[in-house]
Design a protein around this motif. Sequence first.
Motif, PDB file in Angstrom:
ATOM      1  N   CYS A  70      -8.453   1.551   6.891  1.00 16.82           N
ATOM      2  CA  CYS A  70      -7.799   2.151   5.725  1.00 16.82           C
ATOM      3  C   CYS A  70      -8.443   1.658   4.427  1.00 16.82           C
ATOM      4  N   PHE A  83      -1.787   7.794   7.379  1.00 15.84           N
ATOM      5  CA  PHE A  83      -3.148   7.401   7.774  1.00 15.84           C
ATOM      6  C   PHE A  83      -3.173   6.950   9.244  1.00 15.84           C
ATOM      7  N   CYS A 114       2.976   5.639   8.747  1.00 16.50           N
ATOM      8  CA  CYS A 114       2.031   5.930   7.659  1.00 16.50           C
ATOM      9  C   CYS A 114       1.163   7.145   8.045  1.00 16.50           C
ATOM     10  N   CYS A 116       0.851  -1.199   0.000  1.00 16.60           N
ATOM     11  CA  CYS A 116       0.000   0.000   0.000  1.00 16.60           C
ATOM     12  C   CYS A 116       0.882   1.242   0.000  1.00 16.60           C
TER      13      CYS A 116
HETATM   14  S1  SF4 Z   1      -2.892   2.607   7.094  1.00 18.36           S
HETATM   15 FE1  SF4 Z   1      -3.305   1.837   5.038  1.00 18.36          FE
HETATM   16  S2  SF4 Z   1      -1.811   2.841   3.710  1.00 18.36           S
HETATM   17 FE2  SF4 Z   1      -1.110   3.050   5.843  1.00 18.36          FE
HETATM   18  S3  SF4 Z   1       0.261   1.328   6.196  1.00 18.36           S
HETATM   19 FE3  SF4 Z   1      -1.756   0.711   6.911  1.00 18.36          FE
HETATM   20  S4  SF4 Z   1      -2.699  -0.304   5.146  1.00 18.36           S
HETATM   21 FE4  SF4 Z   1      -0.957   0.871   4.381  1.00 18.36          FE
END
Ligand code: SF4
Length: 280
Positions: A190, A99, A97, A13
Amino acid sequence: MTKILVAEHAGACFGVERALRMTEDAARKAKGPVHTLGPLIHNHRVVSELRAQGVTAIEGLDEVEPHATILLRTHGVTPWVETQAKETGAHVIDATCPFIKRVHKAVERLDAAGYQVIVIGEAGHPEVEGTCGHTHTALVIGSATEVAHARLGKRVGLVVQTTLSRRVVREVVDALVGRVDELRLIDTVCEATRDRQLAAAELAEKADVMMVVGGRNSANTCHLAQICEERCASTYHVEHEDELVAEWFAGASCVGITAGASTPAAHIEAIQRRVEELCA
Ligand code: SF4
């Protein structure tokens, strides 16, 4: 002839690709040793490939040399760990990340607004531990059955481990409804996880054999394997192409391949090539 299909959404991702780029960049540029605090991602194969580039995963900050570079891993850390890392004198690069950073902000907001924070997720998972460190009193709930024994406040604010399956979220929310005065859910699953789960489910419905590629210690890859097993009895969770066995594919007319969010594209391609050889 066997059809070999890769799921529409599969493999590394945005957050994992970003962390890998940052780490490889640090390995190229740093003058001193480069470490990740814990494994950068939950994928043994990637961790050993990084080791070959001179990047070592360390478990504690007492191992850090002052001229070293430390990467905070994709899953994120508590504010306390971040401060401790900086206090070693090492150069700290935050590969969390973005997110997951958003989840940290969400729990801080819920905490400040007086909610009892509940993280729906796997207790002990590094992402969940990092998230809990951003609140004063977070409770971790992994399944609906745990709700019965939980000490609940009147106002509950929920966030979710980013890689959790939506089915678990729905079950926990259903179990909480009626047990508290106010329930506020900030949906932090996510999109990358959701897309991979939907695409894996769709492919597993039509495949005779499903390959799920990624670390056995990766929560999101294990969830994908579970989703595939529910739809395709011949599902195999593998980390490396050397694990594949010809008998798995005997008589199969369609082989599906999916991979967790911590699996680089090169690993999926290697599995695909091996499946092609075994099915030829
Ligand atoms: S939050 Fe989503 S984009 Fe970020 S590491 Fe986890 S799966 Fe990957």
